[in-house]
Design a protein around this motif. Structure first.
Motif, short mmCIF file in Angstrom:
data_model
loop_
_atom_site.label_atom_id
_atom_site.label_comp_id
_atom_site.label_asym_id
_atom_site.label_seq_id
_atom_site.Cartn_x
_atom_site.Cartn_y
_atom_site.Cartn_z
N GLU A 186 47.61 40.29 40.57
CA GLU A 186 48.78 41.20 39.95
C GLU A 186 48.83 42.55 40.85
OE1 GLU A 186 49.44 42.98 35.69
OE2 GLU A 186 47.43 43.25 36.54
N ASP A 199 45.67 35.11 32.19
CA ASP A 199 45.11 36.08 31.55
C ASP A 199 43.60 36.05 32.21
OD1 ASP A 199 43.77 33.50 30.78
OD2 ASP A 199 43.44 33.95 28.81
N PHE A 200 43.52 35.65 33.34
CA PHE A 200 42.27 35.81 34.16
C PHE A 200 42.14 36.84 34.97
CE2 PHE A 200 38.90 34.28 37.16
CZ PHE A 200 38.18 33.62 36.18
N GLU A 201 40.97 37.54 34.82
CA GLU A 201 40.86 38.64 35.79
C GLU A 201 40.07 38.66 37.06
OE1 GLU A 201 38.56 41.76 33.50
OE2 GLU A 201 40.10 41.77 31.64
N ARG A 202 40.52 39.42 38.07
CA ARG A 202 40.07 39.08 39.51
C ARG A 202 38.54 39.29 39.58
NH1 ARG A 202 43.27 41.05 44.66
NH2 ARG A 202 41.85 40.04 46.23
N ARG A 203 38.01 40.08 38.86
CA ARG A 203 36.48 40.48 38.81
C ARG A 203 35.61 39.37 38.56
NH1 ARG A 203 34.30 41.22 33.73
NH2 ARG A 203 35.83 41.25 32.16
N LEU A 204 36.25 37.96 37.88
CA LEU A 204 35.44 37.08 37.62
C LEU A 204 35.57 36.04 38.48
CD1 LEU A 204 36.53 36.74 34.01
CD2 LEU A 204 34.54 37.94 34.50
N SER A 264 37.49 36.12 46.42
CA SER A 264 38.37 37.44 46.06
C SER A 264 38.71 37.79 47.71
CB SER A 264 37.66 38.34 45.30
OG SER A 264 38.19 39.34 45.25
N GLN A 266 39.75 44.84 38.62
CA GLN A 266 40.09 44.53 37.41
C GLN A 266 41.46 44.05 36.94
OE1 GLN A 266 38.52 47.84 34.91
NE2 GLN A 266 36.72 46.50 34.19
N SER A 267 42.21 43.57 38.11
CA SER A 267 43.58 43.15 38.16
C SER A 267 43.70 41.81 37.64
CB SER A 267 44.41 43.63 39.33
OG SER A 267 43.80 42.81 40.26
N LYS A 268 44.85 41.13 36.80
CA LYS A 268 44.73 39.88 36.52
C LYS A 268 45.03 39.07 37.74
CE LYS A 268 46.25 40.91 31.81
NZ LYS A 268 47.34 40.58 30.86
N TYR A 287 47.15 35.31 38.17
CA TYR A 287 48.13 34.40 37.47
C TYR A 287 47.90 33.00 38.20
CZ TYR A 287 50.14 38.25 35.22
OH TYR A 287 50.20 39.52 34.29
#
Length: 357
Positions: free
Chosen positions: A107, A151-156, A162, A112-114, A116
């Motif tokens: 995103e 709905d997945f967050e980049r921080r994960l 990353s 904490q961005s999503k 896709y």
């Protein structure tokens, strides 16, 4: 794949099931893909499309006159470094990317961005275009994408992955030899890759009762132990009871991770070094969830709809399944079914493995 220099296109990517570059008015012909000698012409087309995009993306009071529509005016621009970079992005997306490739669209660059995550599901056709509001009446060529995660967050994701999702290139290949398992886990959860396999079992009804997770753990532990036993020490299936076979520790053989994640909802995750072991275990889990007679269970065929294993491997899986079933007493099968019922009642235990006669 980045959603434009201003991150403007995420919503259209997701809502219309597509991805595209900032190349409005790029008029493609079949020969652009079949005749490499036409690359100089394609570079000029890309240079013109970039001029169109630049004009449309500027503030209205800073635009000046509209760029020329005459392709000959862009022959020199087509030799520029900027056009060459856009050409490489074009090649990655429209020539190199193939059906089944995973697409990740950040995103933005925020922690904490999503993300896709989708999959390209059709070959590119020059008729595949979309009208983009930011580009007026111009259409852009697109690749069609089936979105798998929204709905997945980049921080994960891992720090190393990353970093792969950063940089300034609009289209950036990520090597599967290093990041394949992470990517497939994000996109599919259930997959076979390079001989290994992962499967996720849902537990959507978990209601903050830790004891409710135990029957599912017991069922999966036995299924994995029995699968390994069938390949290395098949006599143990008939000799040992359910708890005795679990106590051998065979369920841990080849097990990379066994995840228990319940945060309402949640589930179990199994990642096995051997796709064969996991498929045998899945067949037992499926059997424990149905009311087949002994004859029906014996006659069942194990089928991998993904087609990731050879006929010989599937024959071995079938043989192992039938050996296990033929050596399970009625009381053992009833006990497995009871654990399956408790797991379903307690956490909503469920798999996507289908049972059919």
């Amino acid at each position: 794949m980045y959603p434009g220099t201003k991150k403007d296109f995420v919503r259209q990517f997701v809502s219309e099931g597509c991805i595209f570059l900032e190349l409005p008015g790029l008029e493609l012909e079949v020969a652009d893909f079949s005749n490499l000698e036409r690359n100089h012409l394609l570079l000029s087309k890309i240079a013109r499309a970039k001029a169109y995009a630049s004009w449309h993306l500027k503030e209205s009071d800073a635009r000046g006159s509209y760029p020329s529509t005459d392709l000959q005016d862009y022959f020199d621009d087509g030799r520029s470094r900027s056009a060459a970079m856009s050409f490489r992005n074009f090649e990655r997306l429209f020539r190199v990317a193939k059906v089944g490739d995973i697409i990740i669209v950040p995103e933005d660059n925020g922690f904490q961005s999503k993300l896709y995550i989708g999959e390209i599901y059709s070959d590119f056709d020059i008729e595949d275009t979309a009208l983009v509001r930011q580009f007026g009446n111009h259409r852009v060529p697109i690749r069609k994408v089936r979105w798998l995660r929204k709905d997945f967050e980049r921080r994960l994701v891992s720090v190393s992955l990353s970093k792969q999702l950063g940089g300034r290139r609009a289209v950036r290949p990520v090597p599967t030899d290093t990041f394949g398992y992470q990517l497939f886990k994000l996109a599919y959860q259930n997959f076979i890759f390079d001989g290994q396999a992962q499967y996720a079992f849902a537990g959507e009804k978990y209601d903050n009762d830790p004891a409710a997770t135990v029957p599912g753990i017991q069922l999966l532990t036995y299924a994995l132990a029995a699968a390994n036993a069938s390949l290395s020490c098949p006599d143990l299936i008939s000799k040992l009871g359910l708890d005795e076979l679990r106590d051998t520790g065979l369920h841990r053989k080849g097990l990379i991770t066994f995840e228990i994640k319940f945060a309402s909802p949640g589930g179990y995750g199994v990642w096995q070094q051997s796709a064969r072991v996991l498929l045998i275990a899945l067949s037992l889990v499926a059997l424990s969830g149905c009311d087949w007679t002994s004859d029906e269970a014996q006659a069942a065929k194990v089928v991998n709809s993904g087609g990731d294993l050879s006929p010989e491997e599937m024959r071995q899986i079938q043989d192992s399944y039938q050996h296990i079933v033929s050596n399970l007493s009625p009381s053992k099968i009833d006990a497995l079914r009871n654990e399956h019922r408790k797991a379903k009642k307690g956490v909503g235990f469920e798999s996507k493995v289908k049972i059919s006669k």
